[in-house]
Design a protein around this motif. Structure first.
Motif, PDB file in Angstrom:
ATOM      1  N   UNK A   1       0.842  -1.171   0.000  1.00 42.85           N
ATOM      2  CA  UNK A   1       0.000   0.000   0.000  1.00 42.85           C
ATOM      3  C   UNK A   1       0.893   1.241   0.000  1.00 42.85           C
ATOM      4  N   UNK A   2       0.479   2.245  -0.777  1.00 38.98           N
ATOM      5  CA  UNK A   2       1.222   3.503  -0.838  1.00 38.98           C
ATOM      6  C   UNK A   2       0.315   4.646  -0.411  1.00 38.98           C
ATOM      7  N   UNK A   3       0.921   5.654   0.198  1.00 37.08           N
ATOM      8  CA  UNK A   3       0.196   6.859   0.611  1.00 37.08           C
ATOM      9  C   UNK A   3       0.850   8.077  -0.032  1.00 37.08           C
ATOM     10  N   UNK A   4       0.027   9.005  -0.494  1.00 37.21           N
ATOM     11  CA  UNK A   4       0.487  10.258  -1.068  1.00 37.21           C
ATOM     12  C   UNK A   4      -0.174  11.391  -0.304  1.00 37.21           C
ATOM     13  N   UNK A   5       0.575  12.451  -0.033  1.00 37.75           N
ATOM     14  CA  UNK A   5       0.026  13.603   0.666  1.00 37.75           C
ATOM     15  C   UNK A   5      -0.588  14.558  -0.350  1.00 37.75           C
ATOM     16  N   UNK A   6      -1.681  15.229   0.038  1.00 37.77           N
ATOM     17  CA  UNK A   6      -2.371  16.186  -0.823  1.00 37.77           C
ATOM     18  C   UNK A   6      -2.252  17.561  -0.166  1.00 37.77           C
ATOM     19  N   UNK A   7      -1.822  18.551  -0.953  1.00 36.91           N
ATOM     20  CA  UNK A   7      -1.610  19.903  -0.437  1.00 36.91           C
ATOM     21  C   UNK A   7      -2.384  20.923  -1.265  1.00 36.91           C
ATOM     22  N   UNK A   8      -2.729  22.035  -0.637  1.00 40.15           N
ATOM     23  CA  UNK A   8      -3.212  23.206  -1.363  1.00 40.15           C
ATOM     24  C   UNK A   8      -2.134  24.281  -1.233  1.00 40.15           C
ATOM     25  N   UNK A   9      -2.139  25.212  -2.181  1.00 40.20           N
ATOM     26  CA  UNK A   9      -1.089  26.221  -2.244  1.00 40.20           C
ATOM     27  C   UNK A   9      -1.712  27.607  -2.170  1.00 40.20           C
ATOM     28  N   UNK A  10      -1.097  28.475  -1.389  1.00 40.58           N
ATOM     29  CA  UNK A  10      -1.554  29.872  -1.312  1.00 40.58           C
ATOM     30  C   UNK A  10      -0.351  30.780  -1.559  1.00 40.58           C
ATOM     31  N   UNK A  11      -0.433  31.570  -2.631  1.00 40.44           N
ATOM     32  CA  UNK A  11       0.599  32.565  -2.933  1.00 40.44           C
ATOM     33  C   UNK A  11       0.171  33.903  -2.339  1.00 40.44           C
ATOM     34  N   UNK A  12       1.138  34.633  -1.767  1.00 40.61           N
ATOM     35  CA  UNK A  12       0.835  35.926  -1.171  1.00 40.61           C
ATOM     36  C   UNK A  12       2.099  36.766  -1.150  1.00 40.61           C
ATOM     37  N   UNK A  13       1.941  38.028  -0.808  1.00 42.11           N
ATOM     38  CA  UNK A  13       3.088  38.928  -0.670  1.00 42.11           C
ATOM     39  C   UNK A  13       3.219  39.365   0.775  1.00 42.11           C
ATOM     40  N   UNK A  14       4.471  39.402   1.229  1.00 44.59           N
ATOM     41  CA  UNK A  14       4.766  39.870   2.579  1.00 44.59           C
ATOM     42  C   UNK A  14       5.983  40.781   2.490  1.00 44.59           C
ATOM     43  N   UNK A  15       5.810  42.032   2.915  1.00 45.48           N
ATOM     44  CA  UNK A  15       6.888  43.040   2.827  1.00 45.48           C
ATOM     45  C   UNK A  15       7.431  43.140   1.407  1.00 45.48           C
ATOM     46  N   UNK A  16       6.527  43.108   0.409  1.00 44.20           N
ATOM     47  CA  UNK A  16       6.932  43.247  -0.985  1.00 44.20           C
ATOM     48  C   UNK A  16       7.569  42.006  -1.584  1.00 44.20           C
ATOM     49  N   UNK A  17       7.637  40.926  -0.837  1.00 42.89           N
ATOM     50  CA  UNK A  17       8.271  39.693  -1.314  1.00 42.89           C
ATOM     51  C   UNK A  17       7.197  38.634  -1.583  1.00 42.89           C
ATOM     52  N   UNK A  18       7.305  37.948  -2.738  1.00 38.16           N
ATOM     53  CA  UNK A  18       6.371  36.868  -3.055  1.00 38.16           C
ATOM     54  C   UNK A  18       6.668  35.657  -2.187  1.00 38.16           C
ATOM     55  N   UNK A  19       5.625  35.118  -1.582  1.00 33.77           N
ATOM     56  CA  UNK A  19       5.766  33.956  -0.700  1.00 33.77           C
ATOM     57  C   UNK A  19       4.752  32.895  -1.119  1.00 33.77           C
ATOM     58  N   UNK A  20       4.998  31.673  -0.732  1.00 33.41           N
ATOM     59  CA  UNK A  20       4.074  30.564  -0.962  1.00 33.41           C
ATOM     60  C   UNK A  20       3.930  29.800   0.333  1.00 33.41           C
ATOM     61  N   UNK A  21       2.689  29.462   0.651  1.00 34.37           N
ATOM     62  CA  UNK A  21       2.428  28.651   1.843  1.00 34.37           C
ATOM     63  C   UNK A  21       1.678  27.402   1.406  1.00 34.37           C
ATOM     64  N   UNK A  22       2.092  26.254   1.914  1.00 29.53           N
ATOM     65  CA  UNK A  22       1.485  24.971   1.575  1.00 29.53           C
ATOM     66  C   UNK A  22       0.718  24.440   2.779  1.00 29.53           C
ATOM     67  N   UNK A  23      -0.480  23.922   2.525  1.00 27.91           N
ATOM     68  CA  UNK A  23      -1.324  23.373   3.574  1.00 27.91           C
ATOM     69  C   UNK A  23      -1.629  21.917   3.246  1.00 27.91           C
ATOM     70  N   UNK A  24      -1.314  21.012   4.150  1.00 29.61           N
ATOM     71  CA  UNK A  24      -1.648  19.603   3.945  1.00 29.61           C
ATOM     72  C   UNK A  24      -3.144  19.447   4.188  1.00 29.61           C
ATOM     73  N   UNK A  25      -3.882  19.024   3.137  1.00 32.44           N
ATOM     74  CA  UNK A  25      -5.337  18.957   3.230  1.00 32.44           C
ATOM     75  C   UNK A  25      -5.874  17.530   3.148  1.00 32.44           C
ATOM     76  N   UNK A  26      -4.984  16.562   2.919  1.00 35.76           N
ATOM     77  CA  UNK A  26      -5.482  15.189   2.835  1.00 35.76           C
ATOM     78  C   UNK A  26      -4.417  14.222   2.389  1.00 35.76           C
TER      79      UNK A  26
END
Length: 65
Positions: A1-26
């Motif tokens: 059996x194999x398991x894979x993680x599922x993530x959602x991605x949120x791009x945003x700016x902080x202090x003029x810098x592009x950032x990405x945050x990943x959330x494990x959703x399943x």
């Protein structure tokens, strides 16, 4: 059996810098006999079955073994 993680991605700016945050959703579970199941954390105690795309997906023709 194999398991894979599922993530959602949120791009945003902080202090003029592009950032990405990943959330494990399943996770996706693939069984030894080829079954695929999706579990999303916002739907606890619910497994979704992952099936290949079919030309006709009406309920009359949906067959799950």
């Amino acid at each position: 059996m194999k398991f894979y993680q599922v993530f959602s991605k949120k791009d945003y700016q902080h202090n003029g810098e592009d950032k990405t945050r990943w959330f494990k959703i399943g996770e996706i579970k693939v069984t030894n006999n080829g079954g695929k199941y999706l579990k999303l954390f916002q739907f606890p105690e619910t497994d979704f079955i992952v099936l290949p795309e079919q030309d006709d997906t009406s309920e009359d023709h949906l067959v799950i073994n």
